[in-house]
Write an enzyme that holds these catalytic residues in place. Structure first.
Site, short mmCIF file in Angstrom:
data_model
loop_
_atom_site.label_atom_id
_atom_site.label_comp_id
_atom_site.label_asym_id
_atom_site.label_seq_id
_atom_site.Cartn_x
_atom_site.Cartn_y
_atom_site.Cartn_z
N ASP A 34 17.73 -17.48 79.89
CA ASP A 34 19.12 -17.44 80.39
C ASP A 34 19.83 -16.12 80.08
O ASP A 34 20.75 -15.75 80.80
CB ASP A 34 19.94 -18.67 79.99
CG ASP A 34 20.23 -18.77 78.51
OD1 ASP A 34 19.60 -18.06 77.72
OD2 ASP A 34 21.09 -19.59 78.15
N ALA A 124 20.20 -29.58 66.15
CA ALA A 124 18.89 -30.07 66.56
C ALA A 124 18.43 -29.44 67.87
O ALA A 124 17.48 -29.89 68.49
CB ALA A 124 18.92 -31.60 66.69
N SER A 127 22.57 -28.92 71.59
CA SER A 127 23.86 -28.37 72.04
C SER A 127 25.07 -29.21 71.70
O SER A 127 25.94 -29.45 72.55
CB SER A 127 23.84 -28.10 73.55
OG SER A 127 23.11 -26.94 73.81
N SER A 128 25.14 -29.63 70.46
CA SER A 128 26.37 -30.30 70.02
C SER A 128 27.54 -29.34 70.11
O SER A 128 28.69 -29.76 70.36
CB SER A 128 26.21 -30.81 68.59
OG SER A 128 26.13 -29.74 67.67
N ASP A 173 23.78 -23.89 78.08
CA ASP A 173 24.22 -25.11 77.37
C ASP A 173 25.54 -25.62 77.93
O ASP A 173 25.72 -26.81 78.18
CB ASP A 173 24.38 -24.83 75.88
CG ASP A 173 23.11 -24.31 75.25
OD1 ASP A 173 22.05 -24.36 75.92
OD2 ASP A 173 23.17 -23.83 74.10
P1 ADP Z 1 23.61 -27.20 68.25
O1 ADP Z 1 24.56 -26.75 69.28
O2 ADP Z 1 22.17 -26.95 68.63
O3 ADP Z 1 23.79 -28.62 67.81
P2 ADP Z 1 24.98 -25.23 66.71
O4 ADP Z 1 24.70 -24.60 65.40
O5 ADP Z 1 25.14 -24.37 67.91
O6 ADP Z 1 23.83 -26.31 66.94
O7 ADP Z 1 26.31 -26.09 66.60
C1 ADP Z 1 26.46 -26.99 65.54
C2 ADP Z 1 27.86 -26.85 64.99
O8 ADP Z 1 28.81 -27.40 65.93
C3 ADP Z 1 28.10 -27.64 63.73
O9 ADP Z 1 27.68 -26.91 62.60
C4 ADP Z 1 29.61 -27.83 63.76
O10 ADP Z 1 30.27 -26.66 63.35
C5 ADP Z 1 29.87 -28.00 65.24
N1 ADP Z 1 29.91 -29.42 65.59
C6 ADP Z 1 29.05 -30.12 66.37
N2 ADP Z 1 29.41 -31.41 66.46
C7 ADP Z 1 30.51 -31.57 65.71
C8 ADP Z 1 31.36 -32.66 65.39
N3 ADP Z 1 31.12 -33.89 65.84
N4 ADP Z 1 32.43 -32.42 64.60
C9 ADP Z 1 32.68 -31.19 64.12
N5 ADP Z 1 31.90 -30.14 64.38
C10 ADP Z 1 30.84 -30.30 65.16
MG MG Z 2 24.77 -24.71 69.92
#
Ligand code: ADP
Ligand code: MG
Length: 384
Positions: A34, A124, A127-128, A173
């Protein structure tokens, strides 16, 4: 959904104006393509970030996550500064960054009270972070009547992550979270954000896509991502193209012969061949030849492992154990160095494959993986 609205009301002493959701995603094929203007094929997960919002017009931003212990984070919209630390609320940058990006683009978003909760596993490779950004972008778009297209919401969310949080991610993402539709994978051209919904009804074919979260936290901050990005840019420069996407698969042998640096050569081989694999998978899905997708995934894994060198022992073990137990194909997905893998299996053999992966992890002394089926789900939406 109601829990998030109820918690919002308890927290802020008034009901929210609305509740929105945005999903995490898993990428079927097309990795590290990407930022090379290439192709990707993600699908949205059933796991979502759910956020309740109430508009405020006094320039104050209050943020709270049910998933992070601690008090709410209070900020002033006028004072938002890129790359600023938020103490215990480091997570707040993902939400505040979207405010900042929208304001920077001239949109009159003044403030909000926000409470959110997410079922997307963090760190994980699912893309949280994009789920958080996109749910914020969509909520603000609707609360402030901005009328932005989904692709623009995705670009805004990416800008928040790149420039405000400081993570140099591509646009996949956020686009997946904003634009995916139920029952489809999203064939995305990251050069112009051209997209097509590709039907992906695995159950109708007696198949299942498993996500295996290795529980190894991926950490891309150590420069590994940046080094690969720089290597790809160097390759494009050496080959006289704007981006590696402009090298066609048929031109690959000739292109490789022009590159003196072995590392750059390997990166170029990965990117050009993975772009080609995305097209092959889309063609196979269009033709209803879904089982034939499996070996293409496994080929993609070998390329990520050997040419890009972004896999790890746990991801390699998932692929080996799954394929050894009869999976049609498997690959790591996302940035690598941990995170998750995807495994294409016959529905009837799914349990045996899961068991084989769990046993292989136990035998190797790894933390037990988390395994769940990925069903192509809806993109960002309003819930109430
Ligand atoms: P990924 O996107 O692969 O899950 P990232 O490191 O890009 O990993 O993003 C994870 C970060 O996003 C977490 O460390 C936190 O800062 C934020 N995050 C994700 N979900 C939540 C949530 N439910 N509440 C607060 N922060 C969150
Ligand atoms: Mg991320």
């Amino acid at each position: 959904m109601t829990a998030v609205a109820d918690d919002f009301t308890r927290l802020y002493g008034r009901a929210p104006d609305g509740v929105w959701a945005a999903p995490g995603r898993v990428n079927l094929i097309g990795e590290y393509t990407d930022f090379n203007d290439g192709f990707v094929l993600p699908l949205a997960l059933p796991h979502t970030a759910v956020a309740a919002f109430a508009r405020r017009d006094d320039g104050v931003l209050r943020l709270h996550s049910a998933d992070v212990p601690g008090p709410l984070v209070e900020l002033r919209a006028d004072d938002l500064t890129p790359l600023s630390p938020y103490g215990h609320g480091g997570w707040a940058a993902y939400v505040a960054g979207v405010f900042w990006a929208l304001r920077g683009a001239g949109h009159p978003v003044a403030g909000a009270d926000v409470h959110l909760a997410s079922t997307v596993p963090t760190g994980a490779g699912l893309s949280s972070s994009a789920a958080l950004e996109v749910v914020t972008a969509l909520a603000l778009d609707e609360l402030y009547g901005l009328g932005l297209a989904r692709e623009e919401l995705a670009r805004t969310a990416q800008r928040a992550e790149n420039a405000f949080v400081g993570v140099p991610c591509g646009v996949m993402d956020q686009t997946a979270s904003a634009c995916c539709t139920e029952g489809h994978a999203l064939f995305l051209d990251t050069r112009d954000l051209g997209l097509r919904q590709v039907p992906l009804d695995l159950a109708a074919h007696g198949l299942r896509l498993l996500v295996v979260d290795t529980r190894v936290k991926h950490a891309l901050g150590d420069g590994a991502y940046a080094r690969r990005r720089a290597g790809c840019e160097e390759g494009a420069r050496a080959l006289g193209v704007r981006a590696l996407r402009d090298i066609d698969h048929a031109q690959l042998p000739g292109a490789l012969a022009e590159l003196p640096d072995a590392t750059v050569r390997a990166y170029v081989r990965h990117v050009v061949s993975d772009n080609h694999r995305v097209r092959r998978v889309v063609d196979l899905l269009d033709a209803g030849n879904v089982r034939a997708v499996g070996p293409v995934l496994t080929e993609g894994h070998a390329s990520l492992r050997d040419d890009l060198e972004v896999s790890c022992a746990e991801l390699d073990l998932v692929v080996r154990a799954a394929c050894g137990a009869g999976a049609l194909g498997a690959r790591m997905t996302g940035g690598g160095f941990g995170g998750s893998a995807v495994v294409l299996v016959e529905e009837a053999g799914a349990d045996a494959v899961s068991l084989a992966v769990e046993e292989a992890f136990a035998k190797a002394g790894h933390t037990a993986p988390r395994i769940f089926p990925a069903v192509a789900s809806a993109g960002a939406r309003r819930l109430s």
